[in-house]
Design an enzyme around this catalytic site. Structure first.
Site, PDB file in Angstrom:
ATOM      1  CD  GLU A 169      -0.117   9.849 -15.101  1.00 35.23           C
ATOM      2  OE1 GLU A 169      -0.681   9.574 -14.015  1.00 35.23           O
ATOM      3  OE2 GLU A 169       1.073  10.206 -15.159  1.00 35.23           O
ATOM      4  CG  ASP A 214      -1.463   9.791 -10.719  1.00 32.67           C
ATOM      5  OD1 ASP A 214      -1.312   8.539 -10.675  1.00 32.67           O
ATOM      6  OD2 ASP A 214      -1.096  10.484 -11.688  1.00 32.67           O
ATOM      7  CG  ASP A 232       4.081   0.808 -17.904  1.00 31.05           C
ATOM      8  OD1 ASP A 232       4.956  -0.032 -17.633  1.00 31.05           O
ATOM      9  OD2 ASP A 232       3.474   1.439 -17.034  1.00 31.05           O
ATOM     10  CG  HIS A 252      -0.257   6.021 -12.679  1.00 35.01           C
ATOM     11  ND1 HIS A 252       0.530   7.123 -12.439  1.00 35.01           N
ATOM     12  CD2 HIS A 252       0.568   4.949 -12.547  1.00 35.01           C
ATOM     13  CE1 HIS A 252       1.767   6.720 -12.184  1.00 35.01           C
ATOM     14  NE2 HIS A 252       1.820   5.408 -12.234  1.00 35.01           N
TER      15      HIS A 252
HETATM   16  C1  GLP Z   1       5.184   3.597 -12.572  1.00 32.47           C
HETATM   17  C2  GLP Z   1       4.673   2.427 -13.393  1.00 32.47           C
HETATM   18  C3  GLP Z   1       3.493   1.781 -12.745  1.00 32.47           C
HETATM   19  C4  GLP Z   1       3.795   1.528 -11.278  1.00 32.47           C
HETATM   20  C5  GLP Z   1       4.031   2.825 -10.570  1.00 32.47           C
HETATM   21  C6  GLP Z   1       4.290   2.670  -9.084  1.00 32.47           C
HETATM   22  O1  GLP Z   1       4.524   4.774 -12.817  1.00 32.47           O
HETATM   23  N1  GLP Z   1       4.322   2.802 -14.730  1.00 32.47           N
HETATM   24  O2  GLP Z   1       3.190   0.578 -13.419  1.00 32.47           O
HETATM   25  O3  GLP Z   1       2.730   0.845 -10.686  1.00 32.47           O
HETATM   26  O4  GLP Z   1       5.173   3.404 -11.167  1.00 32.47           O
HETATM   27  O5  GLP Z   1       5.616   2.307  -8.876  1.00 32.47           O
HETATM   28  P1  GLP Z   1       6.204   1.811  -7.498  1.00 32.47           P
HETATM   29  O6  GLP Z   1       5.818   0.389  -7.387  1.00 32.47           O
HETATM   30  O7  GLP Z   1       7.695   1.977  -7.654  1.00 32.47           O
HETATM   31  O8  GLP Z   1       5.634   2.657  -6.433  1.00 32.47           O
END
Ligand code: GLP
Length: 244
Positions: A143, A136, A67, A138
């Protein structure tokens, strides 16, 4: 789903990293699906260490990121393009031409999403996809909603995601939209590694593993994938019935 619980993030990074390093050793042209966020960073550190030790080379490897934010300059310090360079690509011998990430600033968003899906279709899906998980539930930026998206698309980020990720934006100007691989794109990976650490992820982890398969928790779809390994620390695993 295979669930593995570790004491430290470094142990997770080494265990997940070893799986990826073995894939690269067996296939010097491996196709890696990569993720941003704090969760995969120790895994990237492990892979950098393996490269520096002369154990693996990424010269023929190609990378496909999940993404990217929309309306954020590509070289912004918070873009996922910058994140991947700082945390992995600048430290290994991967050819920058073989690193792929959706263009969140494309003038024609739909065309960019179709281009990205066609690219991933052309390789028959990545060999391994690394994932984190949002609070959440995702994955990528899929989402919670009423359905699972088949392909790459533009999404309006939910408030909980904006709250979690805005800590990185010192000026408070966190983007509200992103381009993300859809669930269908993610599920086309041959193998999936999901990493979650910390108590803030415990509810999402429980819904993903023990909840019903529902778009209300997008990660729950992973229950239906044939090859998923989930790497957790004890805090992220604390609500799992099966771990008690
Ligand atoms: C973002 C990314 C996700 C990731 C999530 C959790 O929203 N788009 O791909 O998994 O954050 O991030 P973290 O690993 O920093 O908790």
């Amino acid at each position: 789903m295979e669930i593995k619980v570790f004491q430290t993030k470094e142990q997770i990074g080494a265990a997940a990293g070893k799986i990826i390093a073995d894939i690269v050793k067996n296939d010097p042209a491996a196709k890696l699906g990569l993720a941003t966020g704090a969760s995969p960073v120790p895994t990237y550190r492990y892979l950098i260490g393996q490269y520096e030790a002369g154990e693996i080379s990424f010269r023929g490897v190609s990378a496909y990121n999940l993404d990217e934010y929309c309306d954020l300059p590509r070289d912004d310090e918070n873009s996922y393009y910058t994140f991947m360079r700082r945390n992995l690509f600048d430290h290994i011998d991967i050819d920058p031409a073989n690193t792929h990430i959706p263009d969140g600033n494309a003038a024609d968003t739909d065309a960019e999403c179709r281009r990205y899906d066609a690219l991933i279709d052309s390789i028959g899906g990545v060999d391994v996809q690394i994932l984190g998980i949002g609070t959440d539930g995702h994955i990528g930026f899929n989402e919670p909603g009423d359905s699972f998206a088949p392909g790459t698309f533009r999404i309006k980020l939910h408030e909980s995601t904006i709250e979690s990720n805005s800590i990185y934006f010192k000026d408070g100007k966190m983007p509200r939209y992103a381009l993300t691989m859809g669930i269908g794109t993610i599920m086309s990976a041959k193998k999936i590694i999901l990493i979650a650490t910390g108590a803030a992820k415990a509810k999402a982890v429980k819904a993903m593993i023990e909840g019903e398969v529902s778009p209300a928790c997008q990660a729950s779809i992973l229950q239906t994938h044939p090859d998923v390994t989930v790497f957790l620390d004890e805090a992220a695993a604390e609500l799992l019935t099966s771990e008690k």
